[in-house]
Design an enzyme around this catalytic site. Structure first.
Site, mmCIF file in Angstrom:
data_model
loop_
_atom_site.group_PDB
_atom_site.id
_atom_site.type_symbol
_atom_site.label_atom_id
_atom_site.label_comp_id
_atom_site.label_asym_id
_atom_site.label_seq_id
_atom_site.Cartn_x
_atom_site.Cartn_y
_atom_site.Cartn_z
ATOM 1 N N ASP A 154 8.066 -6.027 14.477
ATOM 2 C CA ASP A 154 7.030 -6.960 14.901
ATOM 3 C C ASP A 154 7.453 -7.661 16.189
ATOM 4 O O ASP A 154 8.125 -7.063 17.026
ATOM 5 C CB ASP A 154 6.764 -7.968 13.769
ATOM 6 C CG ASP A 154 5.314 -8.385 13.698
ATOM 7 O OD1 ASP A 154 4.925 -9.272 14.474
ATOM 8 O OD2 ASP A 154 4.575 -7.824 12.879
ATOM 9 N N ASP A 163 13.954 -21.610 6.151
ATOM 10 C CA ASP A 163 13.502 -20.880 4.967
ATOM 11 C C ASP A 163 13.766 -19.383 5.070
ATOM 12 O O ASP A 163 13.369 -18.632 4.177
ATOM 13 C CB ASP A 163 12.000 -21.115 4.755
ATOM 14 C CG ASP A 163 11.691 -21.758 3.408
ATOM 15 O OD1 ASP A 163 12.631 -21.958 2.613
ATOM 16 O OD2 ASP A 163 10.516 -22.054 3.149
ATOM 17 N N HIS A 194 4.264 -14.347 15.073
ATOM 18 C CA HIS A 194 3.654 -13.376 14.168
ATOM 19 C C HIS A 194 4.682 -12.769 13.215
ATOM 20 O O HIS A 194 4.476 -12.724 11.990
ATOM 21 C CB HIS A 194 2.983 -12.284 14.999
ATOM 22 C CG HIS A 194 2.111 -11.339 14.244
ATOM 23 N ND1 HIS A 194 2.571 -10.147 13.736
ATOM 24 C CD2 HIS A 194 0.790 -11.398 13.936
ATOM 25 C CE1 HIS A 194 1.572 -9.510 13.138
ATOM 26 N NE2 HIS A 194 0.472 -10.242 13.249
ATOM 27 N N VAL A 205 13.126 -17.847 1.442
ATOM 28 C CA VAL A 205 14.035 -18.149 0.342
ATOM 29 C C VAL A 205 13.290 -18.923 -0.745
ATOM 30 O O VAL A 205 12.656 -19.948 -0.475
ATOM 31 C CB VAL A 205 15.243 -18.965 0.832
ATOM 32 C CG1 VAL A 205 16.180 -19.290 -0.340
ATOM 33 C CG2 VAL A 205 15.990 -18.203 1.924
ATOM 34 N N ASN A 208 14.477 -23.152 -3.050
ATOM 35 C CA ASN A 208 15.457 -23.909 -2.268
ATOM 36 C C ASN A 208 14.960 -25.304 -1.896
ATOM 37 O O ASN A 208 15.590 -26.007 -1.115
ATOM 38 C CB ASN A 208 15.860 -23.148 -1.000
ATOM 39 C CG ASN A 208 14.710 -22.999 -0.010
ATOM 40 O OD1 ASN A 208 13.556 -23.249 -0.345
ATOM 41 N ND2 ASN A 208 15.021 -22.580 1.208
ATOM 42 N N ALA A 298 -1.393 3.138 9.697
ATOM 43 C CA ALA A 298 -2.147 3.005 8.444
ATOM 44 C C ALA A 298 -2.852 4.294 8.040
ATOM 45 O O ALA A 298 -3.001 4.586 6.853
ATOM 46 C CB ALA A 298 -3.160 1.870 8.568
ATOM 47 N N TYR A 300 -1.945 7.486 8.778
ATOM 48 C CA TYR A 300 -1.130 8.689 8.598
ATOM 49 C C TYR A 300 -1.175 9.136 7.143
ATOM 50 O O TYR A 300 -1.051 8.319 6.222
ATOM 51 C CB TYR A 300 0.325 8.430 8.994
ATOM 52 C CG TYR A 300 0.575 8.388 10.477
ATOM 53 C CD1 TYR A 300 0.036 9.336 11.332
ATOM 54 C CD2 TYR A 300 1.364 7.382 11.033
ATOM 55 C CE1 TYR A 300 0.265 9.297 12.704
ATOM 56 C CE2 TYR A 300 1.604 7.325 12.399
ATOM 57 C CZ TYR A 300 1.047 8.288 13.224
ATOM 58 O OH TYR A 300 1.277 8.229 14.583
ATOM 59 N N ASP A 329 -5.029 2.000 0.911
ATOM 60 C CA ASP A 329 -4.576 2.210 -0.470
ATOM 61 C C ASP A 329 -4.911 1.069 -1.411
ATOM 62 O O ASP A 329 -5.285 1.296 -2.559
ATOM 63 C CB ASP A 329 -3.064 2.444 -0.477
ATOM 64 C CG ASP A 329 -2.692 3.739 0.214
ATOM 65 O OD1 ASP A 329 -3.034 4.803 -0.332
ATOM 66 O OD2 ASP A 329 -2.085 3.696 1.293
ATOM 67 N N SER A 355 -2.523 -8.323 8.671
ATOM 68 C CA SER A 355 -1.115 -8.477 9.015
ATOM 69 C C SER A 355 -0.365 -9.266 7.954
ATOM 70 O O SER A 355 0.821 -9.024 7.706
ATOM 71 C CB SER A 355 -0.963 -9.209 10.357
ATOM 72 O OG SER A 355 -1.235 -8.374 11.442
#
Length: 485
Positions: A154, A163, A194, A205, A208, A298, A300, A329, A355
């Site tokens: 990305d 975090d 992004h 995490v 925490n 996406a 393929y 999917d 995304s």
């Protein structure tokens, strides 16, 4: 909602039942068992049997039908001792002293206040109750994928974020956290935000006391920068990051972006497929049928790629989400998703789109790889797709027609086993599905139309039994057990 076993009432005695210890992997203490004496079993008779087995009675609960806790003597096993008491005719039941645990609910503030609706939707802010991935129920099964490396391809990741820092992958050769293919350096810092958003959704995490929690509370996040601060990248940079992820042990790649088709890009994705790496690809955000107008990766047709659309807090398909009955999917939450952001080490932000749906699936896959380490990528993917929650809004819009469900994906498969009849005893079935799971027993006369006849929640041992009250000469019927909606 899948059939795992079928039984006919006229062959009930031909299938061996699993014992309670075989039916579930639940843990139990090795030094004690519990028994429930039969009302007719007098104290003296019971005490004599205890003495013959060299048993010490640790506790007796008179108000619970004389329930007793027994110490397992030296040289004896829990299954062996249970079998002796079952054969004695003196007890209603004998069972292990199963171990349980506190339900896993993280203390991260934005989970507790309901901001993270995609993980747990109670109807906050006008949402639909349970329009979520059932994360708390999934966390009761598994929370950590600390041995799984997930590559985020990305805009980079702010790897010093409060975090994320503890969950960043560390390159053993140079101590860095990934690669920057655009600049040709080893520093994949995020100048857009992004990629940091995506990293937090899949693996901030958990528990925490800070900010948010990811789907996986512990995971190794590898930052691979192939897009700039404007979200613009190129095939050569993407290929370089794919190759870096493959060479450095990534098990999953999150690709929340798209290109027109490229032979170089296709070959690179095929190389990670051959390396046994799962790819999670965002379907895109142009309200487009990508069966007709494909976007890559996406679209393929590789068996290691999962393409993800996004849903709203009301379980509808996102307004801008792409879709495709063949090339998409499943879906996951993607509307107003709050996560870590790259502005500072303590900054958080929300955004909408596929995304941010993709990393929900990526985080779930990381937990599944940790839970089922011997399974192939294709087996793990099949688990995800068979465990979605079917939604009317997704019918014909994606392969599964459903939204991600973490609890179902992490749960053991449901099995239905006939208990051998003794004498004229009624036909019985045992459902095994892991602890505290609600299952439905359904019946059919023709294997086509199914009707629910019994719903129950499994015990800590992971099972419950069902007795069919139909007469022995009733018409042939078939049974199956499925997960409750």
């Amino acid at each position: 909602m899948f059939c795992f076993w079928l039984a006919q009432t006229n062959v009930s005695g031909q299938t061996l039942a699993l014992s309670p210890l075989q039916a579930s992997p639940a843990a139990y203490r090795a030094d004690r068992i519990l028994i429930q004496p039969k009302p007719a079993a007098g104290p003296a008779t019971l005490a004599g049997f205890h003495a013959a087995q060299k048993i010490e009675v640790l506790q007796t609960f008179e108000g619970i039908g004389r329930l007793q806790v027994l110490r397992v003597p030296e040289g004896e096993t829990v299954p062996g001792l249970i079998a002796k008491y079952q054969r004695s005719g003196l007890v209603e039941f004998a069972e292990p002293d199963y171990t349980g645990r506190v339900f896993a609910t993280p203390n991260d503030p934005k989970f507790l206040d309901g901001t993270l609706w995609g993980l747990n939707n109670t109807g906050q802010n006008g949402g639909a109750v349970d329009a979520d991935i059932d994360a708390p129920e999934g966390w009761d099964v598994f929370t950590s994928a600390s041995n799984v490396i997930v590559a985020v391809l990305d805009t980079g990741v702010r790897y010093t974020h409060e975090d994320l820092a503890a969950n960043m992958w560390v390159n053993p050769n140079d101590g860095t956290h990934g690669t920057n293919a655009l600049a040709g350096t080893i520093y994949p810092s995020d100048d857009s935000g992004h990629g940091t958003l995506i990293a937090g959704i899949l693996g901030a995490v958990g528990n925490n006391g800070k900010g948010v929690t990811g789907v996986a509370w512990q995971v190794q996040i590898m930052a691979c920068k192939c897009f700039d601060n404007l979200g613009v990248g190129n095939v050569s940079a993407a290929v370089a990051c794919l190759d870096y992820a493959r060479a450095n042990g990534a098990r999953i790649i999150n690709a929340s972006w798209g290109f027109t088709n490229s032979l170089a890009l296709s070959n690179a994705f095929y190389s990670v497929r051959n390396a046994g790496i799962i790819v999670v690809a965002a379907a895109g955000n142009t309200s487009t049928d990508i069966d007709v107008n494909p976007t890559y990766p996406a679209s393929y047709d590789f068996d290691n790629i999962l393409s993800v659309a996004y849903t709203t807090r009301n379980d509808t398909l996102g307004t801008n989400s792409n879709y495709g009955a063949t090339n998409v999917d499943l879906a996951a939450p993607g509307e107003q998703i709050y996560s870590t952001f790259g502005a500072t080490d303590s900054f958080y932000f929300s955004n909408t789109g596929s995304s941010f749906a993709a990393p929900y699936v990526t985080g779930a896959l990381a937990l599944m790889l940790a839970r089922y380490p011997e399974e192939t990528p294709q087996q793990i993917i099949a688990r995800v797709l068979s465990a979605t929650d079917p939604l009317p809004a997704l019918a014909g819009k994606c392969v599964s027609g459903g939204r991600l469900n973490l609890r179902k994906a992490l749960s053991p498969p449901i099995s239905l086993t006939a208990i051998p009849a003794v004498g004229g005893a009624a036909f019985q079935l045992r459902v095994a599905a892991g602890p505290n799971r609600t299952c439905v027993v359904e019946v059919s006369a023709n294997l086509a139309a199914w009707s629910p006849i019994f719903t129950n929640t499994t015990s800590l041992s992971g099972t419950f039994d069902f007795t069919d009250d139909q007469p022995a000469n009733a018409a042939q019927r078939f049974f199956r057990a499925v997960s409750a909606p």
